[in-house]
Write a protein that holds these residues in place. Structure first.
Motif, mmCIF file in Angstrom:
data_model
loop_
_atom_site.group_PDB
_atom_site.id
_atom_site.type_symbol
_atom_site.label_atom_id
_atom_site.label_comp_id
_atom_site.label_asym_id
_atom_site.label_seq_id
_atom_site.Cartn_x
_atom_site.Cartn_y
_atom_site.Cartn_z
ATOM 1 N N HIS A 142 0.829 -1.208 0.000
ATOM 2 C CA HIS A 142 0.000 0.000 0.000
ATOM 3 C C HIS A 142 0.866 1.260 0.000
ATOM 4 N N LEU A 143 1.866 1.282 0.868
ATOM 5 C CA LEU A 143 2.742 2.452 0.951
ATOM 6 C C LEU A 143 3.560 2.630 -0.323
ATOM 7 N N LEU A 144 3.944 1.526 -0.957
ATOM 8 C CA LEU A 144 4.712 1.622 -2.202
ATOM 9 C C LEU A 144 3.890 2.251 -3.307
ATOM 10 N N TRP A 145 2.595 1.967 -3.349
ATOM 11 C CA TRP A 145 1.758 2.586 -4.382
ATOM 12 C C TRP A 145 1.650 4.089 -4.142
ATOM 13 N N LYS A 146 1.509 4.458 -2.888
ATOM 14 C CA LYS A 146 1.469 5.888 -2.584
ATOM 15 C C LYS A 146 2.796 6.543 -2.958
ATOM 16 N N TRP A 147 3.883 5.816 -2.723
ATOM 17 C CA TRP A 147 5.226 6.293 -3.066
ATOM 18 C C TRP A 147 5.366 6.509 -4.572
ATOM 19 N N PRO B 97 -13.805 -4.633 14.427
ATOM 20 C CA PRO B 97 -14.281 -3.330 13.918
ATOM 21 C C PRO B 97 -13.314 -2.707 12.904
ATOM 22 N N ALA B 98 -12.027 -2.883 13.144
ATOM 23 C CA ALA B 98 -11.042 -2.298 12.223
ATOM 24 C C ALA B 98 -11.163 -2.925 10.836
ATOM 25 N N PHE B 99 -11.412 -4.234 10.784
ATOM 26 C CA PHE B 99 -11.566 -4.919 9.495
ATOM 27 C C PHE B 99 -12.816 -4.412 8.777
ATOM 28 N N GLN B 100 -13.893 -4.241 9.514
ATOM 29 C CA GLN B 100 -15.147 -3.800 8.902
ATOM 30 C C GLN B 100 -15.064 -2.349 8.397
ATOM 31 N N GLN B 101 -14.194 -1.555 9.004
ATOM 32 C CA GLN B 101 -14.041 -0.153 8.575
ATOM 33 C C GLN B 101 -13.010 0.011 7.461
ATOM 34 N N LEU B 102 -12.329 -1.062 7.098
ATOM 35 C CA LEU B 102 -11.175 -0.966 6.206
ATOM 36 C C LEU B 102 -11.547 -0.750 4.741
ATOM 37 N N LYS B 103 -12.652 -1.316 4.313
ATOM 38 C CA LYS B 103 -12.954 -1.362 2.870
ATOM 39 C C LYS B 103 -13.116 0.032 2.274
ATOM 40 N N ALA B 104 -13.844 0.920 2.939
ATOM 41 C CA ALA B 104 -14.138 2.237 2.366
ATOM 42 C C ALA B 104 -12.871 3.069 2.141
ATOM 43 N N PRO B 105 -12.006 3.255 3.144
ATOM 44 C CA PRO B 105 -10.792 4.041 2.879
ATOM 45 C C PRO B 105 -9.845 3.350 1.900
ATOM 46 N N GLU C 193 -4.613 11.198 3.101
ATOM 47 C CA GLU C 193 -5.550 11.167 4.226
ATOM 48 C C GLU C 193 -6.185 9.785 4.372
ATOM 49 N N GLN C 194 -6.663 9.235 3.256
ATOM 50 C CA GLN C 194 -7.278 7.910 3.296
ATOM 51 C C GLN C 194 -6.245 6.829 3.588
ATOM 52 N N SER C 195 -5.020 7.035 3.074
ATOM 53 C CA SER C 195 -3.948 6.075 3.333
ATOM 54 C C SER C 195 -3.639 6.000 4.823
ATOM 55 N N GLY C 196 -3.645 7.158 5.486
ATOM 56 C CA GLY C 196 -3.416 7.162 6.925
ATOM 57 C C GLY C 196 -4.454 6.332 7.669
ATOM 58 N N LEU C 197 -5.713 6.408 7.223
ATOM 59 C CA LEU C 197 -6.767 5.599 7.846
ATOM 60 C C LEU C 197 -6.524 4.116 7.612
ATOM 61 N N LEU D 247 -5.865 1.336 10.556
ATOM 62 C CA LEU D 247 -6.745 0.175 10.745
ATOM 63 C C LEU D 247 -5.969 -1.130 10.630
ATOM 64 N N LEU D 248 -5.057 -1.215 9.656
ATOM 65 C CA LEU D 248 -4.235 -2.422 9.518
ATOM 66 C C LEU D 248 -3.363 -2.625 10.747
ATOM 67 N N THR D 249 -2.856 -1.524 11.309
ATOM 68 C CA THR D 249 -2.025 -1.620 12.507
ATOM 69 C C THR D 249 -2.847 -2.137 13.685
ATOM 70 N N GLN D 250 -4.102 -1.710 13.780
ATOM 71 C CA GLN D 250 -4.980 -2.236 14.833
ATOM 72 C C GLN D 250 -5.189 -3.737 14.673
ATOM 73 N N LEU D 251 -5.448 -4.163 13.436
ATOM 74 C CA LEU D 251 -5.636 -5.592 13.181
ATOM 75 C C LEU D 251 -4.376 -6.380 13.517
#
Length: 582
Positions: A474-479, A520-528, A560-564, A568-572
């Protein structure tokens, strides 16, 4: 007696066996490995039977093993850093007991997996582990050969059984160790990439250099304007200096004129003083004349009175007094005429006194004005002296200003020259900054290529590992999008995959345990996560269209969305780590 000694079979007979096993209390992968090594129930039976031969030597085996291990400085340091020899001896004793029990089941396999994890965690190399494990097997086989040399066939089978099971142990432990090591390398590389993708300083440096170059151009323009302004000031200062020279000369001439006028005024004052004295003498003479007139008036009055008396007496005398009466009449007329003239003289004297008084007053006023003018002329002379001194000081200051302006012009020229050097250095630094950014980008690509090689060696990733890998993807794509905006990499809108096709998307839509799906973190992950892909595609599209401002705006939303997503991945990941430790 040698003719009664038993002989061993040919070595090939001991090696010639089918690659199969009759053991079934393990997974398919484990059974396949047991079959390849020829480990059967018979193999385990020989090991169990050897337990009564090895158990009495258990303490000696362990002591000899750790004497050899601690003689190696590197291994002794690892032991001192992570444990103690007495604790390791207890662990080794449990390992030997389980090995000699020769029950290959799930628990047996998991204990070897744990050993592999521990050795990986303490950074014991596979080389040292294999050497140490072979040392243990050497000690065990030496004891078996010593005790079974009278029964060579059994000795061969027992030693081979021990070596086979020990090799199986080594394979399990080293496999886990290597897998953990590969994971360590993988995640080390991933962490390196994660940190590298946070290096937005390259863009800041390039933009900073651009800003510095712009500022250098502005400084050059300002220096030119300042140089022209300073030169103009110098020219004006010289003009003022020349003007002040003229002003000094004019002031000096004016001073002489004022001094002459002051002398004239003082001379006028002296003349007025003389006039005042003459007027005062005139007033005195008028007063004396008035006194004489008064005497004459008195005489006239007395004469008139005498004439009157004479006329009276002449009348009394009659005819004899007629002549005397005529004389008395003439005398009386003369007295009257004298009185009239005295009256006129008195009037004239009064007028003369009045005029004299006015003249005296006017002369007095004029004297005061002359005195005032003289004082003012004196003050003007003093003021003019100060003005001349001030103008001379101004002249000197203006001359200094002109000289300083010339020096400042030289300084500004030097500044402009130095700024030109700064501009050249800034341009060079910008080139180096861009080259550095390109190098960092190329390095990140090579590191990512190296990271991807780990996925070709069949490294087994659990759910937590997959999350870590997905974070790096994910971070590489942002990079990539970030470097696209810097003009260092090319990304088209068509290259941006769907949020369902990337590694994270495939993992998200895959078969996952309810523990993860219900989090909850998994369920919130799809939108961002979807928003990140949409923003990346939009940024690439706008960049292709040349609309850089909107491309940057899309990238800001992506960040902004990447930070979310990362949060969430860090929580999981943390949740899975807790459950694993639990």
């Amino acid at each position: 007696m040698n003719i009664f000694r038993k002989k061993t079979k040919s070595w090939s007979e001991y090696m010639d066996h089918p690659r199969s096993t009759d053991l079934s209390e393990a997974s398919d992968v484990i059974i396949e490995r047991l079959a390849f090594m020829g480990i059967t129930q018979e193999t385990l039976t020989y090991i169990k039977q050897s337990a009564h031969l090895l158990s009495p030597y258990k303490s000696d085996i362990i002591d000899q093993f750790y004497r050899s291990i601690t003689s190696v400085e590197h291994l002794r340091q690892i032991i001192d850093q992570h444990s103690r020899v007495d604790r390791l001896k207890v662990t080794m004793e449990k390992y030997l007991e389980q090995f000699l029990q020769a029950e290959v089941h799930h628990e047996y396999v998991m204990t070897r997996v744990i050993i592999g994890h521990v050795h990986s965690r303490i950074h014991l190399t596979a080389e040292h582990f294999i050497s140490a494990h072979h040392l243990l097997i050497q000690i065990m086989t030496s004891i078996l050969m010593e005790n079974l040399h009278n029964d060579p066939d059994r000795m061969m089978k027992t030693v081979l059984a021990v070596q086979k099971l020990a090799a199986f142990d080594q394979q399990l432990i080293v496999e886990v160790y290597m897998e953990e090591t590969f994971k360590s390398f993988l995640f080390g590389v991933s962490d390196m990439l994660n940190h590298m993708t946070q290096l937005d300083t390259t863009g800041q440096l390039i933009k900073g250099m651009e800003k510095q170059i712009e500022e250098s151009h502005s400084v050059s323009a300002a220096a030119e304007e300042m140089s022209a302004s300073i030169q103009e000031v110098a020219d004006h200062a010289l003009t003022v200096a020349e003007g002040t020279d003229d002003a000094v000369e004019t002031a000096e001439r004016s001073k002489h004129v004022i001094n002459k006028a002051l002398g004239d005024i003082q001379q006028v004052g002296r003349v007025y003083d003389e006039i005042m004295e003459q007027v005062q003498r005139l007033n005195q003479e008028i007063e004396h004349t008035q006194e004489v007139v008064n005497i004459i008036k008195d005489i006239a009055d007395q004469t008139n009175l005498l004439a009157l008396n004479a006329s009276i007496e002449a009348a009394r005398a009659g005819e004899q007094g007629r002549g005397f009466s005529i004389v008395a009449s003439e005398v009386r007329k003369l007295a009257e005429h004298t009185k009239e003239q005295i009256s006129r003289i008195t009037t004239s004297i009064a007028s003369l006194q009045h005029v004299s008084s006015q003249v005296t007053q006017q002369i007095g006023d004029t004297g005061k004005l002359v005195e005032q003018s003289a004082n003012e002329a004196h003050n003007a002379d003093e003021a003019l002296k100060k003005i001349v001194a001030t103008i001379q000081e101004i002249n000197q200051a203006t001359t200094q200003i002109a000289a300083m302006a010339e020096e400042q012009t030289s300084s500004v020229i030097d500044i402009a020259s130095r700024n030109s050097v700064i501009l050249d250095l800034s341009t060079h630094s910008q080139t180096i900054a861009r080259q550095t950014a390109e190098t960092v980008l190329e390095l990140s690509k090579r590191i990512d290529d190296y990271r991807r090689t780990f996925f070709t060696i069949n490294v087994k990733l659990d759910y937590k590992d997959t999350i870590r890998v997905a974070k790096t993807d994910h971070l590489l794509w942002k990079w990539k999008v970030y470097n696209m905006l810097l003009g260092l990499d090319s990304v088209t809108a068509g290259q941006v995959s769907s949020h369902e096709e990337c590694r994270l998307g495939l993992w998200y839509d895959g078969e996952l345990p309810s523990q993860i799906q219900g989090h909850p973190a998994f369920q919130q992950l799809k939108a961002p996560h979807k928003a990140v892909h949409d923003c990346a595609k939009l940024a690439a599209q706008k960049y292709e269209e040349g609309n850089i401002a909107e491309a940057y705006a899309a990238f800001e939303q992506l960040q902004e969305q990447s930070g979310l997503v990362i949060a969430l991945l860090t929580q999981l990941e943390a949740e899975l780590s807790l459950s694993t430790r639990g």
